[in-house]
Design a protein around this motif. Structure first.
Motif, PDB file in Angstrom:
ATOM      1  N   THR A  56     -24.649 105.578 -28.435  1.00 21.22           N
ATOM      2  CA  THR A  56     -24.078 104.666 -29.405  1.00 21.22           C
ATOM      3  C   THR A  56     -24.629 103.377 -29.481  1.00 21.22           C
ATOM      4  O   THR A  56     -25.091 102.799 -28.660  1.00 21.22           O
ATOM      5  CB  THR A  56     -22.544 104.492 -28.824  1.00 21.22           C
ATOM      6  OG1 THR A  56     -22.526 103.637 -27.771  1.00 21.22           O
ATOM      7  CG2 THR A  56     -21.722 105.805 -28.489  1.00 21.22           C
ATOM      8  N   LEU A  82     -23.776 109.276 -37.811  1.00 22.56           N
ATOM      9  CA  LEU A  82     -23.721 110.149 -36.840  1.00 22.56           C
ATOM     10  C   LEU A  82     -24.964 110.979 -37.051  1.00 22.56           C
ATOM     11  O   LEU A  82     -25.295 111.711 -38.222  1.00 22.56           O
ATOM     12  CB  LEU A  82     -22.541 111.055 -36.824  1.00 22.56           C
ATOM     13  CG  LEU A  82     -22.655 112.371 -35.820  1.00 22.56           C
ATOM     14  CD1 LEU A  82     -22.539 112.059 -34.362  1.00 22.56           C
ATOM     15  CD2 LEU A  82     -21.395 113.186 -36.032  1.00 22.56           C
ATOM     16  N   ARG A  83     -25.722 111.527 -36.077  1.00 23.75           N
ATOM     17  CA  ARG A  83     -26.666 112.471 -35.929  1.00 23.75           C
ATOM     18  C   ARG A  83     -26.276 113.465 -34.942  1.00 23.75           C
ATOM     19  O   ARG A  83     -25.997 113.035 -33.746  1.00 23.75           O
ATOM     20  CB  ARG A  83     -28.028 112.070 -35.547  1.00 23.75           C
ATOM     21  CG  ARG A  83     -29.067 112.964 -35.274  1.00 23.75           C
ATOM     22  CD  ARG A  83     -29.135 114.005 -36.630  1.00 23.75           C
ATOM     23  NE  ARG A  83     -30.169 114.922 -36.178  1.00 23.75           N
ATOM     24  CZ  ARG A  83     -30.797 116.049 -36.831  1.00 23.75           C
ATOM     25  NH1 ARG A  83     -30.105 116.027 -38.059  1.00 23.75           N
ATOM     26  NH2 ARG A  83     -31.616 117.210 -36.509  1.00 23.75           N
ATOM     27  N   HIS A  90     -28.049 116.193 -32.734  1.00 27.44           N
ATOM     28  CA  HIS A  90     -29.142 116.774 -32.546  1.00 27.44           C
ATOM     29  C   HIS A  90     -29.122 117.872 -31.430  1.00 27.44           C
ATOM     30  O   HIS A  90     -28.780 117.501 -30.396  1.00 27.44           O
ATOM     31  CB  HIS A  90     -30.260 115.661 -32.002  1.00 27.44           C
ATOM     32  CG  HIS A  90     -31.524 116.016 -32.357  1.00 27.44           C
ATOM     33  ND1 HIS A  90     -32.485 115.907 -33.580  1.00 27.44           N
ATOM     34  CD2 HIS A  90     -32.548 116.723 -31.445  1.00 27.44           C
ATOM     35  CE1 HIS A  90     -33.772 116.186 -33.392  1.00 27.44           C
ATOM     36  NE2 HIS A  90     -33.594 116.746 -31.967  1.00 27.44           N
ATOM     37  N   ASP A 126     -39.015 117.653 -29.437  1.00 22.04           N
ATOM     38  CA  ASP A 126     -38.561 116.305 -28.928  1.00 22.04           C
ATOM     39  C   ASP A 126     -39.360 115.822 -27.855  1.00 22.04           C
ATOM     40  O   ASP A 126     -39.701 114.418 -27.900  1.00 22.04           O
ATOM     41  CB  ASP A 126     -37.048 116.409 -28.420  1.00 22.04           C
ATOM     42  CG  ASP A 126     -36.194 116.893 -29.347  1.00 22.04           C
ATOM     43  OD1 ASP A 126     -36.585 116.703 -30.547  1.00 22.04           O
ATOM     44  OD2 ASP A 126     -34.974 117.394 -28.983  1.00 22.04           O
ATOM     45  N   LEU A 166     -35.083 113.430 -34.858  1.00 19.94           N
ATOM     46  CA  LEU A 166     -34.502 112.832 -33.721  1.00 19.94           C
ATOM     47  C   LEU A 166     -34.905 111.335 -33.900  1.00 19.94           C
ATOM     48  O   LEU A 166     -34.107 110.467 -33.864  1.00 19.94           O
ATOM     49  CB  LEU A 166     -35.219 113.259 -32.465  1.00 19.94           C
ATOM     50  CG  LEU A 166     -34.780 112.393 -31.045  1.00 19.94           C
ATOM     51  CD1 LEU A 166     -32.904 112.581 -31.110  1.00 19.94           C
ATOM     52  CD2 LEU A 166     -35.248 113.120 -30.065  1.00 19.94           C
ATOM     53  N   ALA A 186     -33.472 109.511 -37.025  1.00 18.18           N
ATOM     54  CA  ALA A 186     -32.071 109.184 -36.672  1.00 18.18           C
ATOM     55  C   ALA A 186     -31.909 107.961 -35.951  1.00 18.18           C
ATOM     56  O   ALA A 186     -30.878 107.136 -36.320  1.00 18.18           O
ATOM     57  CB  ALA A 186     -31.380 110.305 -36.266  1.00 18.18           C
ATOM     58  N   LEU A 187     -32.553 107.922 -34.858  1.00 19.79           N
ATOM     59  CA  LEU A 187     -32.570 106.646 -34.021  1.00 19.79           C
ATOM     60  C   LEU A 187     -32.640 105.553 -34.823  1.00 19.79           C
ATOM     61  O   LEU A 187     -32.054 104.353 -34.864  1.00 19.79           O
ATOM     62  CB  LEU A 187     -33.214 106.948 -32.792  1.00 19.79           C
ATOM     63  CG  LEU A 187     -32.760 107.773 -31.998  1.00 19.79           C
ATOM     64  CD1 LEU A 187     -33.761 107.932 -30.761  1.00 19.79           C
ATOM     65  CD2 LEU A 187     -31.474 107.243 -31.069  1.00 19.79           C
ATOM     66  N   ILE A 220     -30.049 104.620 -37.426  1.00 20.25           N
ATOM     67  CA  ILE A 220     -28.647 104.013 -36.597  1.00 20.25           C
ATOM     68  C   ILE A 220     -28.937 102.609 -36.176  1.00 20.25           C
ATOM     69  O   ILE A 220     -28.185 101.703 -36.478  1.00 20.25           O
ATOM     70  CB  ILE A 220     -28.302 104.834 -35.195  1.00 20.25           C
ATOM     71  CG1 ILE A 220     -27.887 106.252 -35.872  1.00 20.25           C
ATOM     72  CG2 ILE A 220     -27.181 104.266 -34.533  1.00 20.25           C
ATOM     73  CD1 ILE A 220     -27.599 107.426 -34.580  1.00 20.25           C
ATOM     74  N   LEU A 275     -25.626 109.235 -31.941  1.00 21.25           N
ATOM     75  CA  LEU A 275     -26.463 110.201 -31.804  1.00 21.25           C
ATOM     76  C   LEU A 275     -25.993 111.021 -30.560  1.00 21.25           C
ATOM     77  O   LEU A 275     -25.818 110.759 -29.428  1.00 21.25           O
ATOM     78  CB  LEU A 275     -27.798 109.890 -31.646  1.00 21.25           C
ATOM     79  CG  LEU A 275     -29.117 111.032 -31.840  1.00 21.25           C
ATOM     80  CD1 LEU A 275     -30.166 110.729 -32.262  1.00 21.25           C
ATOM     81  CD2 LEU A 275     -29.261 111.651 -30.297  1.00 21.25           C
ATOM     82  N   TYR A 320     -26.591 114.441 -28.554  1.00 17.46           N
ATOM     83  CA  TYR A 320     -27.581 115.265 -28.214  1.00 17.46           C
ATOM     84  C   TYR A 320     -27.188 116.441 -27.529  1.00 17.46           C
ATOM     85  O   TYR A 320     -26.865 116.362 -26.307  1.00 17.46           O
ATOM     86  CB  TYR A 320     -28.833 114.470 -27.393  1.00 17.46           C
ATOM     87  CG  TYR A 320     -30.074 115.246 -26.860  1.00 17.46           C
ATOM     88  CD1 TYR A 320     -30.995 115.154 -28.162  1.00 17.46           C
ATOM     89  CD2 TYR A 320     -30.200 115.844 -26.095  1.00 17.46           C
ATOM     90  CE1 TYR A 320     -32.331 115.396 -28.151  1.00 17.46           C
ATOM     91  CE2 TYR A 320     -31.372 116.462 -25.874  1.00 17.46           C
ATOM     92  CZ  TYR A 320     -32.483 116.458 -26.972  1.00 17.46           C
ATOM     93  OH  TYR A 320     -33.641 117.104 -26.845  1.00 17.46           O
ATOM     94  N   THR A 369     -28.069 114.932 -41.810  1.00 21.33           N
ATOM     95  CA  THR A 369     -28.483 116.249 -41.740  1.00 21.33           C
ATOM     96  C   THR A 369     -28.708 116.765 -43.033  1.00 21.33           C
ATOM     97  O   THR A 369     -28.380 116.475 -44.157  1.00 21.33           O
ATOM     98  CB  THR A 369     -27.087 117.055 -41.266  1.00 21.33           C
ATOM     99  OG1 THR A 369     -27.733 118.343 -40.942  1.00 21.33           O
ATOM    100  CG2 THR A 369     -25.916 117.263 -42.126  1.00 21.33           C
TER     101      THR A 369
END
Length: 214
Positions: A47, A59-60, A62, A69, A82, A85-86, A89, A97, A99, A160
């Protein structure tokens, strides 16, 4: 910061671990691990910023991909998604995210490698799973929805390309305000894979250019 909420009327699906600070190359996050009681699968929520009781949280979701990864495999787009997305955010200043341990679209690492072997023989990613007796995508997002509820999040903006993630969350009561594309540039190793996801699985990849990789 958020506080874990005990909800006596909710199904006891998850055990919650210790929340810790996680500085990363993209920024500082909070990490909270979860374990599914029934399966022992361990999931992670990262978070950023205030997310509790907020609307339209970025939100992701993953699903774990060890090859992409961890090892930077070019056979898929997972690792790059991945990291993007980070970055998104961090740029937003607020988001989550999740996982999930759902390797190989839910079939596990051993079966995924069997599917990879079939793909090396020219079978596409969908038919590879089907030939092994699996569905094209066996992932489920119940754990993700429960993690969001425990974070007091009911509405999200979902990073997504896969519309099934939207319906998969809404099935469990999470309101998806919108889907935000998370596109990566095709390469010679994953172009056919990405085209298969677009044509046979409904992924929204229309903005990608495959001409140089066909």
């Amino acid at each position: 910061m958020f506080e874990f909420q005990n909800r006596p009327n909710a199904p006891h699906l998850l055990e919650t671990g210790e929340r810790v600070q996680l500085p990363t190359i993209y920024g500082s996050f909070e990490l909270l691990p979860f374990m599914e009681i029934a399966t022992g699968k361990e999931h992670i929520a990262l978070t950023k910023g205030p997310v509790e009781n907020k609307k339209s949280v970025l939100l992701r979701i993953h699903s774990a991909c060890a090859t992409g990864d961890l090892f930077g495999s070019m056979r898929c787009d997972c690792g790059e998604q991945l990291h993007r997305a980070l970055q998104a955010i961090e740029q937003e200043g607020r988001g989550v995210l999740i996982y999930l341990q759902q390797e190989g679209r839910g079939i596990g690492l051993m079966q995924k490698m069997k599917a990879y072997k079939l793909q090396e023989q020219g079978v596409d990613t969908v038919d590879a799973n089907l030939q092994l007796g699996h569905q094209a995508d066996e992932r489920d997002y119940r754990a993700a929805a429960e993690i969001l509820r425990q974070l007091n999040i009911s509405q999200v903006k979902l990073l997504t390309n896969n519309p099934n993630k939207k319906s998969g969350l809404e099935k469990y009561g999470i309101n998806v305000a919108c889907c935000i594309p998370l596109l990566t540039e095709p390469n010679p190793h994953n172009a056919f894979y990405l085209q298969t996801k677009e044509k046979r699985m409904g992924h929204l990849l229309g903005q990608l250019n495959f001409e140089n990789h066909e």
